[in-house]
Design a protein around this motif. Sequence first.
Motif, PDB file in Angstrom:
ATOM      1  N   ILE A 451       0.828  -1.205   0.000  1.00  0.00           N
ATOM      2  CA  ILE A 451       0.000   0.000   0.000  1.00  0.00           C
ATOM      3  C   ILE A 451       0.863   1.256   0.000  1.00  0.00           C
ATOM      4  O   ILE A 451       0.565   2.251  -0.690  1.00  0.00           O
ATOM      5  N   GLN A 452       1.951   1.225   0.745  1.00  0.00           N
ATOM      6  CA  GLN A 452       2.771   2.432   0.896  1.00  0.00           C
ATOM      7  C   GLN A 452       3.456   2.856  -0.401  1.00  0.00           C
ATOM      8  O   GLN A 452       3.880   4.009  -0.519  1.00  0.00           O
ATOM      9  N   ASP A 453       3.564   1.953  -1.372  1.00  0.00           N
ATOM     10  CA  ASP A 453       4.203   2.318  -2.644  1.00  0.00           C
ATOM     11  C   ASP A 453       3.417   3.397  -3.370  1.00  0.00           C
ATOM     12  O   ASP A 453       4.003   4.276  -4.035  1.00  0.00           O
ATOM     13  N   SER A 472      -8.135   5.449  11.721  1.00  0.00           N
ATOM     14  CA  SER A 472      -8.295   6.848  11.337  1.00  0.00           C
ATOM     15  C   SER A 472      -8.613   6.967   9.851  1.00  0.00           C
ATOM     16  O   SER A 472      -8.137   6.206   9.018  1.00  0.00           O
ATOM     17  N   GLU A 473      -9.464   7.951   9.532  1.00  0.00           N
ATOM     18  CA  GLU A 473      -9.806   8.206   8.135  1.00  0.00           C
ATOM     19  C   GLU A 473      -8.635   8.905   7.444  1.00  0.00           C
ATOM     20  O   GLU A 473      -7.736   9.443   8.081  1.00  0.00           O
ATOM     21  N   GLY A 474      -8.629   8.888   6.113  1.00  0.00           N
ATOM     22  CA  GLY A 474      -7.571   9.560   5.376  1.00  0.00           C
ATOM     23  C   GLY A 474      -7.315   8.871   4.050  1.00  0.00           C
ATOM     24  O   GLY A 474      -8.040   7.967   3.623  1.00  0.00           O
ATOM     25  N   THR A 475      -6.250   9.309   3.373  1.00  0.00           N
ATOM     26  CA  THR A 475      -5.945   8.801   2.036  1.00  0.00           C
ATOM     27  C   THR A 475      -5.706   7.301   2.031  1.00  0.00           C
ATOM     28  O   THR A 475      -6.178   6.580   1.130  1.00  0.00           O
ATOM     29  N   VAL A 476      -4.983   6.812   3.020  1.00  0.00           N
ATOM     30  CA  VAL A 476      -4.682   5.384   3.067  1.00  0.00           C
ATOM     31  C   VAL A 476      -5.960   4.577   3.215  1.00  0.00           C
ATOM     32  O   VAL A 476      -6.183   3.584   2.505  1.00  0.00           O
ATOM     33  N   LEU A 477      -6.849   5.017   4.101  1.00  0.00           N
ATOM     34  CA  LEU A 477      -8.083   4.262   4.317  1.00  0.00           C
ATOM     35  C   LEU A 477      -9.007   4.365   3.108  1.00  0.00           C
ATOM     36  O   LEU A 477      -9.721   3.404   2.787  1.00  0.00           O
TER      37      LEU A 477
END
Length: 944
Positions: A451-453, A472-477
């Motif tokens: 995912i981090q790529d 937590s909400e955000g771009t990753v989620l």
Amino acid sequence: MKFKLGKLAAVSVVSLGFAQIAAADILQGTVTDGSGEGALEGALVTIEELDRTTSTGRFGDFRFSGIPAGEYDVTVSYIGADPVTQSIAVSGESTLDFRLGADVRYLDNVLVVGSAAAQAGAINQQRASNAIISVIDSDGLGNFPDTTVADSLARVPGLSIETDQGEGRYVSIRGINTDLISASINGVRTPSPEDRRGVLLDGVPSDLLDGIEVQKSLTPNVDADSLGGVINLQTISAFDRDGRFIRAKIEGAYNEITEEFSPKATLTYSDVFGDRLGVALSVNYQDLRIETHNNEADEWDFINGLAYMNDGYEHRWYGLNRERLGLVANFDWRLSDNTDLYLRTLFNNYEDDEVRNVLQFRDLDDIIDEDANGDDIIAAGSSLTDTSATFPLNETQAEVRVRREVRTIQTIAVGGETTWDGWETDYEVSYAYAEEDDSDNHDVKFRFEDIQDNFPGNVTIDYSNPEIIRFSEGTVLDAVYDPSNYFLDEFEREFTANEDTEYAAQFNISRESVFGEMPVTWQAGLKIRDREKIRDVNVLIYEDDSINLAGFVNNDLISGWRLGNAQPAWPDPGLTRSLRGAFGAGDLDEEGSFFDSNGEDYKIDEQILAGYGMGTFDIGALTLVAGVRVEQSNVDLEGRVVLEDELTATTTRYSNDYTNVLPSVNARYDFSDRLIGRAAYYAAVVRPAFGEMAPFFFINDDRDEAEIGNPNLDPLEADNFDLSIEFYPTTLSVLSAGIFYKDISNAIFPATFDTADVPSNVDLSGIPAELLNGVDTDGGEIEEVSTFINVASSEIYGIEFNYVQNLGDLNSALDGFLVSGNLTLTESEATLPDGREVPFLKQSDTIWNVAIGYDNGPWDLRVSANYRGDYLDELEDENLDRMTNDRLLIEASAKYRVNDNLQIYLEGKNLTDEPEHYYFGDESRLSQYDEFGTTVVFGARLTY
């Protein structure tokens, strides 16, 4: 197999040899309610001049043999009715029938804490017993919103249940693990379709039963394979009542989470033809819809004194449809005045159609890194507190499992009773079969990796509410909730079958005699049990990482999701079904399929030959039941040694035989008509669970570990002691207290060892020598072995209280009010090989029930509460063992009798929306949390 027939038969012959030939005169009869149609079981019948007492059986029948001819006064005592005395001149075979009290025929099911009739029925059976028992009378089933037998048993003193998807499944007696107790249907041992001995009781509908008896102290004529006690389920008989009986019941259940109605219907018919032939039939059908919301953490660990999730965390949504069909067909034939024959049959089919959607957050231990010395540290850019963890999320998984599990239980028993010239015999041949078929399953997993790529950044896990975790909400989620980011990891098909078959035959003979003025009943018997257990697992695993999840999405999110972050409704089970035929031979994971298909297979043949001799001594106010049971066991085991990397499976075979001599003494002392004391001792033997002693070897050299069964396990042996006092202060009440102690040898626990520390009675011969030579040249050296072991000694002890009261006996202003309460407190202790002291697995330390009801005129109102304390569910590590949290269930019912034949009712189940909660060592560390919602049941019963 060579049984020691001479030794076992000698027990029977010696006991019977003491029997004296007595006078042949016989007094027999029945005790019924005022209508003459409702048989009263447990009434005490006393011949005053001889000071001889017996109790009535299931059909209200009693019998005295060896009575000198003459005039006698005979008194019947039944709690809830005034005593009745009649005179009779006994000569030859004499008959004397009694009618007591009011009409207590049951037009409906009412729990033991309910109507006066049901309350009296249970109390009298318990009072009359020479062993320590608890009873749910025939009227007791169905009064509360019970779908299963397990749910009904949750209200018996000292009993608690394990649930599955909110329904009672396994039953515990005095907090003792269900694998250490036994269950039977009409006296026939109930088989288990799983790889354990604990019996599933969620498949048998309570509506098919006429009563349940829980025997907590064993007598020699009872199979001794129980540490906690024996649960005997009794199905209906036409002779339970006089004449034709028809009952129809229809109901619907509405659950607040599923927002669907679940129908249920029962039809029961019985009749007696020509006073000789009784026919009883019952059919039950239920279509139950269940929805469960769940979140789980796989493991926890510690760093710098702070706990963190070091593996995976997941949301699970379950949608289930449980369909139950139960049939009972029982036939009783009074062949002659001296011989009764019977055929008892039960068939139960349980289909569990399940869909499970999972969203898993993987590799949560990325919060941990290593320093230059190889020590664990918190990774740079990550942080950890008592209630949260912040770190880069790198992998998630979306999974759907579609499973159709079909379970079948069948029991057939043919037998009878014959009396002649003072002798009584009973005999039976039985067949029991259970099957669990998991052959319509698929499980598909899609992975979102690295995912981090493409979506760098941290996420924060908030576990300040330890039952419900939130990310937590955000771009990753946002990326996690995009199905186009997921590709197929594996598609698994399973075809698994478990079968459990037992044939049994038994013969018992008894005779009453008199030593001086002391009546004695001698009894002896033989029994043979032949059991076969087969487990056959077949798994196919396919891989094709070009398949994207986006093509298998229909709806986005689960509607009404209750826990933490939103739960995806994908993968869609209907769409993934198309993958069942979509793979080619090159997509098959041969290694994984072979390993999973062979390692769990086994076949176990178990034969038990038992013989016993016992005497029941009537010494004035003291009744003593003493004797010995001998059980010889012969076990043949077959399993597999599976090497994953070599794709080989070698059959292994073991045999074992042993003999147990098992004495027991049950004493009952009547201090007065209202005060009874009891004491009991019995020896028990509980054989290892099938999955524990099966000789399997899982050898995973990629992970440097092996999982193996242990065919060298010794059976658990226990000396059991009970002491209790019962007080019957008013016309319809009981107050009792008791203590119990169990001294246990060879208790069985799971254990993991370094290879060098494996105990000598754990056989490692199935592991290739090159994997145990201590030279790790290829990365395949086995370093860790997980198995099952016996621990030297352990103990369980506790205290029980029970109170049942018709408040109208205390004050006429409270007429119609009924209360009950019971409390069981236990302690247990076992010492593991590493010296750690732990409680018994699944041993609850506190169990209590309370209920209050009002039954007057057409109204019957009840509220009950059932509490089960926390217990050790699985051994992990000290401070991280998996625990089941305590649970309090509140239920209520309101019934209205429209007329003598029709009753309507409304019931509520799990009124406080109580969840099921598991944790690792401390309630702040989530293991599993499930919500099932409140269920409302409404229905009607029609009885003729």
